[in-house]
Structure formats: C-alpha cells, structure tokens
Scaffold this active site. Structure first.
Site, short mmCIF file in Angstrom:
data_model
loop_
_atom_site.label_atom_id
_atom_site.label_comp_id
_atom_site.label_asym_id
_atom_site.label_seq_id
_atom_site.Cartn_x
_atom_site.Cartn_y
_atom_site.Cartn_z
N LYS A 166 106.41 34.21 147.20
CA LYS A 166 108.44 33.68 147.76
C LYS A 166 108.39 35.12 149.19
O LYS A 166 108.41 35.74 148.91
CB LYS A 166 109.23 33.84 146.96
CG LYS A 166 110.09 32.93 147.62
CD LYS A 166 111.19 32.94 148.28
CE LYS A 166 111.81 34.29 148.78
NZ LYS A 166 112.46 34.84 149.57
N GLY A 215 111.53 45.06 148.80
CA GLY A 215 112.43 44.78 149.80
C GLY A 215 113.56 45.95 149.86
O GLY A 215 112.98 46.56 148.81
N SER A 216 114.96 45.19 149.49
CA SER A 216 116.24 46.19 149.94
C SER A 216 116.44 46.55 148.44
O SER A 216 115.65 45.48 146.96
CB SER A 216 117.62 45.57 150.07
OG SER A 216 117.28 44.63 149.69
N GLU A 237 109.64 48.00 144.72
CA GLU A 237 109.34 48.59 145.42
C GLU A 237 110.99 48.88 146.64
O GLU A 237 110.74 47.05 147.26
CB GLU A 237 108.07 48.64 146.18
CG GLU A 237 106.79 49.03 145.94
CD GLU A 237 106.91 50.27 144.90
OE1 GLU A 237 107.94 51.49 145.36
OE2 GLU A 237 105.98 50.86 143.78
N CYS A 271 109.18 50.35 155.47
CA CYS A 271 109.51 51.88 153.57
C CYS A 271 109.13 53.40 154.00
O CYS A 271 110.10 53.68 153.39
CB CYS A 271 110.05 50.90 152.37
SG CYS A 271 107.95 50.58 151.94
N GLU A 367 119.86 54.50 153.82
CA GLU A 367 119.19 53.97 154.58
C GLU A 367 119.28 52.68 155.63
O GLU A 367 119.52 52.13 155.58
CB GLU A 367 117.28 53.08 153.56
CG GLU A 367 115.82 51.98 153.99
CD GLU A 367 115.22 51.62 153.67
OE1 GLU A 367 116.14 50.49 152.62
OE2 GLU A 367 114.57 51.98 153.71
#
Ligand code: ADP
Length: 467
Positions: A166, A215-216, A237, A271, A367
């Site tokens: 996805k 992702g976040s 992650e 990241c 971030e």
C-alpha cells in the site's frame, strides 16, 4: 501508464509533480478498504504456491526482477524526479540501491534456514526452522518511492511470503511502475491503490500475518495498536530528530559539507536527515562553515544535474516548514541561512539554518521534515549527549571528531539505533540493521539479515528415536 478501472470507494487520488503542481503524474480511483481486502485474498491464495517453490526458483525470480529494474533504471529514476521532486543524482542512486537490494535478497534465499540444538535428553534431534509468516502488508511513504517498498518486499519474498503493498499517494506512479518491473505473478505481489482506509484495512481484521510500516510516528503507533489487537506482527519505522554533534577537533569544512548535505538534499525529506547540529566549541566558527556549505548548494528543478535541493512534496509540507521558521524566530532564534519560501512554480523553501535554538524549543524537539536545521550550543560532551537524547526520537546520530575514544564513547552512550562517525546521518548501507529507539521505531530491525527476524517465524521441532 493507464491504471485499470475499478469500483471507487472514495475521491480519486492524484499525484502531482511538486516542482510543477499543474503536472498531474497520475490519477487513480481510491480503492479503499475493499481493494485492500481483495488484495489480501489474492495474496492468501497464492502464498502457499510461492513458499513451496525452491529457494533456487525464488532466487531466480528476484534476480530477474533486479535485471528488469536495471534495464529500466533511467526511466524509473526520471519518474521519481517528476513525481516526488527527488534530485536526479539521488534518484539514480536510489534505483541502483534498489537493484542491489534485490540482488542481495536473491542470494539470501539460500541462507541457512534454521539452527540445531543439543537436546536435554541427549538422544533427540532438536532444530528450529525459519518459515514464512504468510501474507505481509507493506505501508510505505513517498520519500523513497522504490527503495523502501523493495527493502521490505525483497526479504519478505525471499523467505516465502506474499506481499500486499500500500504505497503513498504522492508516490503511487513510481510504485505501480516498480511492481510492473518486478514482474512477479499476481498474488505474489499485490499493489493497493488506496489511501488511509486501505492502509487501515491491512491491520483491521487479523487476516494478514505481518505489517511493515514506514511513515509518521502518530500513524505508525495507531497502526501498531490495531495490529496488536488483531494479533498481527508489526514493525514501524517512524520519525526522527537526528543530531550531528560537531566537536572542535573535527575537520570543520568537511564536516560542514556532510552536515549540509544530510540536512538539505532532497529538501531534508528523509527520516535520517540531520535536523539538529550540536556544537561543542566555537559556535560562531561552526555557523560560518555551515552557512558556507549550505549556500554552496544549488536549489531548483530537481531534473537539472547540478541541483541538490528540490521542492518540498506539497503545499501543506511547505507551510509546515515556513510556520516552524516563524515560530522559532518569534521565540528568539536567529535565521543565518534561508528562512523563506522561494518563488517558482512548486513548493520550494530556501535551505534554512537557525541558531540560538534552545534545546527544548519546538524546532529542537519535533520533526519538521524539510530543508531546515537548528544549531544548538553545548558546553561539553556531557551536555551534548544530553541534548541529543532530549527528544522523544532515537533514530540516528552523527559524531564529527578526530578523537577515536570520544567517538566510541558517544556511539555507546547515545540512545539511538544508529551512530555514524565522521559520516552524514543519511545514506545508511542497505545490508545492516536499520532502525531506532523510542518514538522512532517499533518492532524488529529492517534490512540485511536482520529483516529475517520480522519476515519469518520459527517452528521448533523435536525428533526422538522411535524406540
Ligand atoms: P508521510 O508523512 O511520510 O506521508 P504518513 O504516516 O502520513 O507519513 O504516511 C505513510 C504511509 O501511511 C502512506 O502510505 C499513507 O497512505 C499511510 N497512512 C497514513 N495515514 C494512515 C492511516 N490513518 N491509516 C493507514 N495508513 C495511513
């Protein structure tokens, strides 16, 4: 590339070129949860066939996939430049890395698949064998449109799993092209053209065996909770607020060039990007070197060969950065490079360095995910370590020093998953364990041999003599 029509479950998803938002790279109906469900069912039906192939056959399929990606490397990199605004040299490097990952896992299919143990009774034969988990879902971001899907899919496939991918909307065209190039049978790799509902469906029902997410942090943690409820193995992650620690015994110019690159290339949208520089020593001198290194970088059309800083992915992302800059300035910090959006078609922000940022300020804690980096001062090593570890994240840190003892002690004491000495926070090798601590990661490490822990489960077998 015309995606097949399917029943829509929501608004169409559009992917636009961030350097020219009028350029629509692709548009797809959002298949929603139903598309995810169908993909899971096809993968479930096909996985036993894939797992029953010999290691030689799975290895051959991954090797052939690598060659197909290699044959199309230039076009794939060009699509990445257009769709996510990645500078051309970085896009080319990402495609080469993707090919290397596929070749690596083509060979890993032959790795030893278990361990034997002495039995307590002294007569039995005991072994634990790694076996595929089954169907694994991969929820991936837009910033490494081909490398991240492949560094998750290749180990999953090598060890006998079927994959439901996805991808992120902003990188959907790259993902679709990648899956075409992999050339694996339907049901072995399924791609879901969908948004959040499709992603959530992967962890919703317990009908998938494992999910790997990048992702976040907020999304990752929510998905991790849902996965735990459904008994699904989960790996995430997530964010980072990565520091580079600059000591006065480092080669200042060299360090500044690496830090600038780690903070600003691809507009800081990695990241592993450096978002904080912690200076132990002469802050004024360090700032001068950092400003010179940042101002030497070329910002502009990511397709141009000398450009290392392209646009941000979207208007929303651009506004997050400009908002963070104005709040930092209101709080008393000083912009020493950039600090403003750039005129042009797309979502460009000048690479921005901000000094006099307090360790507890928003810019030092959260971030921001853009071409922005805070410079902080530390009195000594202890304070530097304290500042580095003061955020909720723990992905990666760099230490720039000529003193090996200091480098080793820092590598030991920081609460991060990866430390690099005299090297930028970005550009981690693909065959070593990748991951962080605290809000940066959940679950086992990715990449290299470490990936096997996530994509396999073990069966322990005891065989005793029949009489
Ligand atoms: P990024 O800022 O890198 O896009 P996100 O966490 O928003 O990070 O997105 C990463 C991936 O997670 C994308 O594939 C996105 O579609 C998916 N995603 C985002 N939000 C959700 C959600 N609430 N449920 C399921 N998947 C999601």
């Amino acid at each position: 590339m015309a995606p097949p029509r399917m029943k829509t479950a929501g608004e169409p998803m559009r992917s636009r070129s961030p350097q020219d938002p009028a350029d629509i790279v692709g548009e797809w109906p959002d298949g929603g949860a139903a598309a995810a469900e169908r993909a899971i069912a096809r993968a479930r039906a096909t996985q036993p066939w894939w797992a029953a192939l010999s290691a030689h056959e799975r290895s051959g399929a991954l090797g052939a996939a690598a060659e197909r990606v290699a044959a199309d490397a230039g076009t794939l990199a060009g699509l990445m430049v257009r769709e996510v605004g990645k500078p051309a040299d970085e896009a080319a490097t990402e495609v080469q890395r993707t090919i290397a990952i596929l070749r690596y896992y083509a060979q890993a299919a032959f790795d030893a698949d278990g361990e034997t143990f002495p039995a307590v009774d002294g007569r039995s034969w005991l072994f634990a064998r790694h076996r595929p988990r089954g169907v694994v879902g991969l929820i991936t971001p837009w910033n490494f449109p081909v490398a991240i899907p492949v560094w998750k899919a290749a180990p999953a496939l090598a060890w006998g799993n079927a994959v439901v991918l996805k991808p992120a909307r902003h990188a959907m065209a790259c993902a679709i092209r990648l899956v075409e190039l992999l050339g694996l049978p339907d049901g072995v790799v399924e791609i879901v053209r969908g948004g959040h509902a499709a992603g959530s469906r992967l962890v919703a029902r317990g009908d998938i065996d494992a999910v790997s997410f990048t992702g976040s942090t907020d999304t990752g943690r929510n998905l991790a909770v849902a996965a735990a409820r459904g008994g699904i193995a989960f790996q995430g992650e997530m964010g980072g607020s990565n520091a580079s620690i600059l000591f006065d015994d480092a080669d200042l110019e060299r360090a500044a060039a690496m830090i600038a690159s780690a903070a600003m290339t691809f507009a800081g949208q990695k990241c592993t990007a450096t978002s904080r520089v912690v200076v132990v020593g002469d802050v004024g001198r360090a700032c001068e070197a950092l400003v010179a290194a940042v101002e030497a970088m070329t910002v502009g059309d990511p397709a141009a060969p000398d450009v290392s800083v392209g646009p941000m992915i979207s208007e929303v992302a651009r506004d997050v950065v400009t908002g963070a800059i104005s709040r930092a300035v209101s709080a008393g910090a000083q912009v020493i490079a950039g600090g403003h959006p750039l005129k042009g078609l797309g979502w460009f922000v000048a690479p921005t360095l901000i000094r006099d940022v307090e360790p507890d300020a928003e810019l030092a804690q959260e971030e921001v995910f853009g071409p922005i980096c805070a410079v902080l001062a530390a009195r000594d090593e202890n304070e530097a370590a304290q500042i580095v570890d003061s955020t909720r994240f723990g992905l990666i840190a760099s230490v720039f020093t000529g003193d090996l003892d200091r480098a080793i002690s820092f590598a030991d004491r920081l609460r991060v998953g990866m430390v690099r000495v005299n090297a930028p926070t970005t550009g981690v090798d693909f065959h070593v364990p990748f991951g962080g601590t605290r809000a940066s990661s959940v679950g086992p490490r990715e990449q290299g041999r470490a990936a096997r822990e996530f994509y396999t489960t073990t069966t322990t077998v005891t065989v005793s003599p029949s009489r």
